[in-house]
Design an enzyme around this catalytic site. Structure first.
Site, mmCIF file in Angstrom:
data_model
loop_
_atom_site.group_PDB
_atom_site.id
_atom_site.type_symbol
_atom_site.label_atom_id
_atom_site.label_comp_id
_atom_site.label_asym_id
_atom_site.label_seq_id
_atom_site.Cartn_x
_atom_site.Cartn_y
_atom_site.Cartn_z
ATOM 1 N N ASP A 77 34.032 -41.921 -59.655
ATOM 2 C CA ASP A 77 33.312 -40.702 -60.029
ATOM 3 C C ASP A 77 32.637 -40.905 -61.394
ATOM 4 O OD1 ASP A 77 32.882 -37.676 -60.446
ATOM 5 O OD2 ASP A 77 33.947 -37.729 -58.541
ATOM 6 N N HIS B 82 33.361 -34.376 -64.044
ATOM 7 C CA HIS B 82 33.604 -34.295 -62.607
ATOM 8 C C HIS B 82 34.770 -35.170 -62.162
ATOM 9 C CE1 HIS B 82 32.361 -34.621 -58.258
ATOM 10 N NE2 HIS B 82 31.936 -33.387 -58.468
ATOM 11 N N SER C 36 33.639 -31.323 -53.256
ATOM 12 C CA SER C 36 34.175 -32.277 -54.233
ATOM 13 C C SER C 36 35.641 -32.013 -54.524
ATOM 14 C CB SER C 36 33.404 -32.184 -55.557
ATOM 15 O OG SER C 36 32.154 -32.778 -55.474
#
Length: 360
Positions: free
Chosen positions: A62, A108, A291
């Site tokens: 990520d 994230h 996600s």
């Protein structure tokens, strides 16, 4: 000139690819210790059995990871809690700028990994909080990556190598994770053809590593699972559900017909709305998106492998157990079970672990 060489199969562009968007939300009423999403999938009941992911290594590809976040530091495979020192060799690779230690300029990666393993004294956010994690950075601070970086992380996870090592000669497959969380997509409109990453994902699965992928946030229309890696058979694709067990409006639906056959997607669904998780700097947020659904499945797989270590490397068995123990849900995109809205249903950690324990 390169394309004419006999040892070159094809030439691909290497565009920038944006991470899946998140839906930031105010905190809803939460249990002070265990968030609603972990209770809904019965993760807390698995913990009561003494199973919390110990003995399993998970990976996150990520924007990076804030490895010193209180919810993540103790679970980092490179961290020694007795000496309070860290060794990032074989545990971290930055395909963007080569940072020698885990960083997360984009938030994230810390958030998604926190749903897999996150836990500190006052709050538990991770499904499998006793699992160890390793990480790879394939996107920059604003969520853009390239196929080169995505493939670079897959290569690292197949055979982790030291910080200054040569991936071709210094990789050690014995240090590979058992499950990888992939909360990103590579859209065609930004230059990625459908099969750009296909062979790489297939190789990861062939190596006995479960490759979990977010379905995408292009719903509510059918046939909205559009981008690699979610479109691949070799990826275990996850849609997002709400607190009341409905499909999230944004969650991408199948079928996938890109390769000439009709393929049901997603495989399963998991909570993906108002999910609390850690972000860099030691704090937390609540957000939504597929996600955040995918890490629930990554965590469930870790619980299953912790309970039944003989299933390590048996990806097909893991996938089938997670599918068949999911809670059936009827969707609006065709089929009874599985369907192209929920897949086989909303995942159930307790049922999946019990099934794993019963599998020879």
């Amino acid at each position: 000139t390169l394309a004419l060489r006999s040892d070159v199969a094809r030439i691909e562009l290497n565009p920038k690819v944006k991470k899946l968007s998140l839906y930031y939300e105010p905190d809803q009423e939460q249990d002070p210790d265990i968030p609603w999403n972990l209770k809904l999938i019965n993760a807390d009941q698995v913990w009561e059995m003494g199973i919390a992911g110990a003995g399993v290594v998970v990976a996150g590809a990520d924007t990076g990871v804030d490895w010193m976040h209180p919810a993540l530091i103790r679970q980092y495979r490179g961290y020694n809690s007795e000496t309070e020192t860290a060794d990032h060799n074989f545990n971290w690779f930055d395909a963007v700028e080569g940072s020698p230690e885990p960083i997360d300029p984009g938030d994230h990666g810390t958030l998604t990994l926190g749903v897999v393993v996150g836990s500190e004294e006052h709050l538990r956010t991770g499904v499998a909080f006793e699992s160890q994690w390793m990480g790879c950075r394939n996107m920059d601070f604003d969520g853009y990556g390239t196929p080169e970086r995505y493939i670079g992380c897959m290569e690292f996870f197949l055979a982790p190598f030291p910080l200054e090592g040569d991936p071709l000669t210094d990789g050690d497959p014995s240090k590979a994770p058992q499950v990888i969380n992939n909360s990103w997509g590579c859209p065609a409109e930004e230059g990625c053809s459908p099969d750009t990453l296909k062979e790489a994902v297939e190789h990861v699965r062939a190596a006995g590593i479960l490759f979990v992928a977010a379905a995408g946030n292009e719903g509510p229309n059918c046939s909205s699972v559009l981008t690699p890696p979610a479109i691949y058979d070799a990826a275990f694709t996850v849609g997002a559900t709400t607190r009341d067990d409905k499909i999230a409006r944004f969650s991408s639906r199948g079928p996938v017909t890109i390769f000439g056959t009709e393929q049901i997607e997603p495989d399963v669904s998991a909570p993906g709305v108002s999910i609390r998780g850690p972000i860099p700097g030691g704090s937390y947020i609540s957000a939504g998106g597929t996600s955040l659904a995918a890490p629930h499945v990554t965590g469930i797989a870790a619980l299953m492998l912790s309970a039944a270590p003989h299933l390590k490397g048996r990806v097909e068995v893991l996938e089938e157990l997670i599918r068949h123990t999911a809670q059936p849900k009827l969707g609006d995109c065709g089929g009874d079970r599985p369907n192209n809205t929920f897949g086989w249903g909303r995942v159930d950690a307790l049922a999946a672990v019990k099934a794993a324990l019963e599998t020879k």
